[in-house]
Design an enzyme around this catalytic site. Structure first.
Site, PDB file in Angstrom:
ATOM      1  NE  ARG A 160      -3.672  -2.401   0.092  1.00  0.00           N
ATOM      2  CZ  ARG A 160      -3.315  -3.557  -0.463  1.00  0.00           C
ATOM      3  NH1 ARG A 160      -2.186  -3.649  -1.154  1.00  0.00           N
ATOM      4  NH2 ARG A 160      -4.085  -4.627  -0.367  1.00  0.00           N
ATOM      5  CB  SER A 239      -9.349  -1.118   4.039  1.00  0.00           C
ATOM      6  OG  SER A 239      -9.906  -2.320   3.565  1.00  0.00           O
ATOM      7  CD  GLU A 343      -5.749   1.171   2.421  1.00  0.00           C
ATOM      8  OE1 GLU A 343      -6.078   0.969   1.246  1.00  0.00           O
ATOM      9  OE2 GLU A 343      -5.777   0.278   3.290  1.00  0.00           O
TER      10      GLU A 343
END
Length: 351
Positions: A160, A239, A343
């Protein structure tokens, strides 16, 4: 280019949160994108680049500067090579590659947002990451004042993360190139156990591309991860926290906390994450710390379908969302000694 002043930004995000921008510019070509960036840089004006708005949290006061919405289009397929303009809708692009019989991104179906955002976050789900198929990212380098093409190594992809995320003020992605696979209409080998289970096959097997895509869409929809304006569980950024990656020593300490809190028979999720590191599940941590599906009493709550998604139930403010996020972070830290990391990108906001 379309230009608006004191322009609402909330409708441009999947959270539907945030205040206005001083100025909003919508660019539909690469040249317009570069021109808008150069103008802002020349004037010293703060710049916020917006794609699909699916990974963005904007503060209630909004953004003092120029918000640049990238609305470029372009889907070019030559054999197994795919080039996407940054403004292409990602999930639509995935559907078109499946229709063309090409494998490599079929398990990334249903992910909201634009193609240009995928290398920034190294978007991944259900056993696939875009870094596995990206061959080149074309971007405007604000520091050098020129358009550059970066290969996979130069992109510095990790979980990520990427060079573009690490140096977020330097690059504006214009185009992304992928190398896909012609596997006679079959998917790439399935890496994710849940996907394989849902398809009735073993990890490592291939299945028809359309079946892989449809299965992923159903799995995502069941968790509120496919956009639906009528479903407040999808008024989110997907998320909200990344899965923690721990050193062996940190994981051992975490495991001890789990046994102390939940009993000797409970083992936390553990996945290999490179030598000396283990990845665990943020969703599991949130749930076991007491924040179950639907948690909350205000207009911002945990999704009723998935503990990893924080949602706007309608009428929330960004501060409502952040208050919930801080409560979750503090609770997980107290329970397990792990600090969750958000995130989504924060603009005028923070935990």
């Amino acid at each position: 280019m379309l230009e608006l002043h004191d322009a609402p930004l909330a409708p441009l995000t999947t959270f539907r949160l945030g205040g206005p921008a001083t100025r909003l510019v919508t660019a539909t070509t690469d040249a317009e994108v570069v021109a808008a960036v150069r103008e802002a840089d020349a004037d010293g004006t703060p710049l916020l680049v917006i794609g699909g708005g699916s990974n963005l949290v904007i503060g209630d006061k909004g953004f003092e500067g120029t918000a640049l919405r990238i609305a470029t289009s372009g889907f070019e397929l030559a054999g197994t090579t795919l080039e996407l303009a940054a403004g292409e809708v990602w999930t639509d692009a995935v559907a078109r590659t499946v229709e063309a019989g090409l494998a490599g991104i079929e398990c990334l179906a249903g992910i909201p947002g634009s193609a240009g955002a995928t290398p920034i976050q190294n978007v991944g789900a259900y056993g696939q990451e875009v870094s596995a198929t990206i061959t080149e990212v074309v971007a405007y380098d604000r520091r050098a004042g020129e358009t550059v093409a970066l290969g996979p190594e130069e992109c510095a992809f990790s979980y990520r993360h990427s060079r573009f995320k690490a140096d977020s003020d330097r690059y504006v992605v214009l185009r992304v190139r992928f190398e896909l696979e012609d596997a006679d209409g079959l998917s790439a080998p399935l890496k994710y156990a849940e996907t394989a289970r849902a398809l009735g096959v073993e990890p490592g097997d291939r299945v028809p591309l359309a079946e892989a895509r449809e299965t992923v869409l159903k799995l995502r929809a069941g968790k509120g991860m496919v956009l639906d304006p009528e479903d407040h569980d999808t008024w989110s950024a997907g998320s909200f926290f990344t899965n923690p990656i721990l050193t062996d020593a940190a994981f051992a300490a975490f495991h001890a906390r789990v046994r102390e809190r939940l009993g000797d028979g409970v083992a936390p999720p553990a996945y290999p994450a490179g030598e000396g590191h283990t990845k665990t599940s943020a969703a599991w941590l949130i749930d076991k710390a007491g924040f179950t599906k639907g948690y909350g009493s205000g207009p911002a709550r945990i999704s009723t379908k998935h503990t990893l998604a924080l949602t706007n139930r309608g009428g929330a403010t960004t501060e409502d969302l952040l208050a919930l996020a801080r409560e979750v972070v503090a609770g997980v830290r107290e329970a397990f000694g792990i600090t969750l990391v958000n995130e989504p990108v924060m603009v005028g906001a923070g935990l």
